[in-house]
Design a protein around this motif. Structure first.
Motif, mmCIF file in Angstrom:
data_model
loop_
_atom_site.group_PDB
_atom_site.id
_atom_site.type_symbol
_atom_site.label_atom_id
_atom_site.label_comp_id
_atom_site.label_asym_id
_atom_site.label_seq_id
_atom_site.Cartn_x
_atom_site.Cartn_y
_atom_site.Cartn_z
ATOM 1 N N PRO A 299 0.814 -1.226 0.000
ATOM 2 C CA PRO A 299 0.000 0.000 0.000
ATOM 3 C C PRO A 299 0.844 1.272 0.000
ATOM 4 O O PRO A 299 0.513 2.242 -0.691
ATOM 5 N N LEU A 300 1.944 1.268 0.765
ATOM 6 C CA LEU A 300 2.836 2.435 0.774
ATOM 7 C C LEU A 300 3.463 2.664 -0.598
ATOM 8 O O LEU A 300 3.620 3.809 -1.038
ATOM 9 N N LYS B 23 10.479 7.988 2.717
ATOM 10 C CA LYS B 23 11.341 7.633 3.849
ATOM 11 C C LYS B 23 10.728 6.520 4.674
ATOM 12 O O LYS B 23 11.410 5.585 5.104
ATOM 13 N N TRP B 24 9.416 6.631 4.909
ATOM 14 C CA TRP B 24 8.740 5.589 5.688
ATOM 15 C C TRP B 24 8.720 4.268 4.935
ATOM 16 O O TRP B 24 8.832 3.191 5.534
ATOM 17 N N LEU B 25 8.581 4.329 3.617
ATOM 18 C CA LEU B 25 8.614 3.112 2.809
ATOM 19 C C LEU B 25 9.974 2.434 2.921
ATOM 20 O O LEU B 25 10.059 1.204 3.103
ATOM 21 N N VAL C 204 19.916 7.042 12.295
ATOM 22 C CA VAL C 204 20.815 8.176 12.065
ATOM 23 C C VAL C 204 20.631 8.726 10.655
ATOM 24 O O VAL C 204 20.720 9.945 10.431
ATOM 25 N N LEU C 205 20.360 7.839 9.692
ATOM 26 C CA LEU C 205 20.116 8.272 8.310
ATOM 27 C C LEU C 205 18.967 9.266 8.235
ATOM 28 O O LEU C 205 18.960 10.156 7.377
ATOM 29 N N TRP C 206 18.006 9.133 9.114
ATOM 30 C CA TRP C 206 16.883 10.071 9.164
ATOM 31 C C TRP C 206 17.331 11.476 9.577
ATOM 32 O O TRP C 206 16.686 12.464 9.222
ATOM 33 N N LEU D 226 17.425 2.640 -0.039
ATOM 34 C CA LEU D 226 18.306 3.411 0.837
ATOM 35 C C LEU D 226 19.043 4.498 0.046
ATOM 36 O O LEU D 226 19.196 5.634 0.521
ATOM 37 N N PHE D 227 19.498 4.162 -1.158
ATOM 38 C CA PHE D 227 20.166 5.155 -1.998
ATOM 39 C C PHE D 227 19.209 6.289 -2.361
ATOM 40 O O PHE D 227 19.576 7.478 -2.318
ATOM 41 N N SER D 228 17.979 5.935 -2.691
ATOM 42 C CA SER D 228 16.984 6.936 -3.031
ATOM 43 C C SER D 228 16.697 7.857 -1.843
ATOM 44 O O SER D 228 16.551 9.071 -1.995
ATOM 45 N N MET D 229 16.635 7.274 -0.654
ATOM 46 C CA MET D 229 16.423 8.079 0.553
ATOM 47 C C MET D 229 17.612 8.994 0.814
ATOM 48 O O MET D 229 17.454 10.144 1.222
#
Length: 248
Positions: free
Chosen positions: A21-22, A59-61, A109-111, A167-170
Motif C-alpha cells: 500500500p505504501l 522515507k517511511w517506505l 541516524v540516516l533520518w 536506501l540510496f533513493s532516501m
C-alpha cells in the motif's frame, strides 16, 4: 499452525499490509509531484504538499522495507538455530544482536544527518548490516552465484537489492529538489525498484508454496526433489479412496 509458523508468515503479512500500500501511495504522489512541476497549467489542481508528502512517505517506505527484511532474517536465524537448539554459542548470539542493533541505529541516524556524504555513509552502513545478517547459514538464498539464473530470481537477493535502491533513493532525496540530474537518477532508481518489487511479489508467492509447516517438515525434507517423489507416495496414490458412487 504452531507459533513458529505464525512467525514465518510475519514477513509476507507485513509486506502485503504495509509495504505494498505504501508503494502505491508513494508512486501516486511521485507522479503528482512531477505533473505539478512539468505542467504549469494543471499545477493548481494538484496539492502543493504533494512533493513533501512523496518525500516523507518515501522515507517511511524505505524504513519499512529495511524493517521487514530484518524481521525475515531474524526469524530465519532464530527458528532454525536458537529456537531448536537453545545451547547455541552465546558469543555468536551476542554478535548477531550487536549487528542487528547497529543496523537499526544506522537507519535511524540516516533520518537525521544532513550532509550528502553522511547520508550515503549511513545508507551504506545500514545495507552492510542487512548483508551481514543475511550472510548467515540459516538464511535461504537459493544461490550465491551471480552467473546463475537462480541468483537473479532469488527472493533474498532481489530483496536486498531492492533495499539498496531504496536506501540510496532516501540518501539522495534532498538533491532531487535542487538539480534535474539527480531527479533523473531518482527516476531511474525508482523504475528499477518497481521491477524488483514485481519479482519480489512473484518469488515471495513461490516461496510460500515451497515452505512447509513446522509439523510437515520431517516428511517434506525426506522427499527426493530431483525425482519429485516422496517416501510412501506411490502407496498413498494406490490407496486413494475411489469416488462415491450414487445410490440406487
Amino acid at each position: 499452525m504452531e507459533f513458529v509458523d505464525w512467525l514465518w508468515i510475519l514477513h509476507p503479512a507485513l509486506a502485503v499490509v504495509v509495504i505494498y500500500p505504501l508503494v502505491g501511495m508513494v508512486a501516486y504522489l511521485g507522479r503528482q509531484t512531477r505533473r505539478r512541476r512539468v505542467d504549469r497549467a494543471k499545477a493548481r489542481q494538484i496539492s502543493p504538499t504533494a512533493g513533501r508528502d512523496h518525500k516523507d512517505l518515501g522515507k517511511w517506505l524505505t524504513t519499512g522495507m529495511v524493517a521487514i527484511v530484518l524481521v525475515a532474517i531474524a526469524v530465519s536465524i532464530i527458528t532454525k538455530s536458537f529456537w531448536s537448539d537453545p545451547g547455541q554459542n552465546p558469543k555468536r548470539a551476542a554478535e548477531l544482536l550487536l549487528v542487528l542493533t547497529g543496523t537499526v541505529v544506522a537507519l535511524l541516524v540516516l533520518w537525521r544527518v544532513q550532509q550528502r556524504w553522511q547520508r550515503l555513509l549511513f545508507a551504506l552502513l545500514t545495507w552492510g548490516g542487512v548483508l551481514g545478517l543475511g550472510a548467515q547459514p540459516e538464511v535461504w538464498r537459493v544461490s550465491d552465484d551471480p552467473g546463475a539464473f537462480a541468483f537473479w530470481t532469488s527472493h533474498y537477493w532481489t530483496g536486498v537489492g531492492l533495499v539498496a535502491l531504496m536506501l540510496f533513493s532516501m540518501a539522495i532525496s534532498p538533491e532531487t529538489l535542487r538539480r534535474l540530474a539527480w531527479r533523473r537518477v531518482h527516476l531511474a532508481v525508482s523504475i528499477m525498484a518497481g521491477v524488483l518489487l514485481l519479482i519480489q511479489g512473484i518469488s515471495g508467492s513461490k516461496d510460500l508454496l515451497e515452505i512447509p509447516l513446522s509439523w510437515q517438515q520431517p516428511t517434506i525434507w525426506s522427499c527426493d526433489f530431483n525425482a519429485r517423489r516422496c517416501p510412501g507416495g506411490e502407496q498413498a496414490r494406490l490407496e486413494e479412496p475411489t469416488a462415491l458412487q450414487p445410490v440406487g
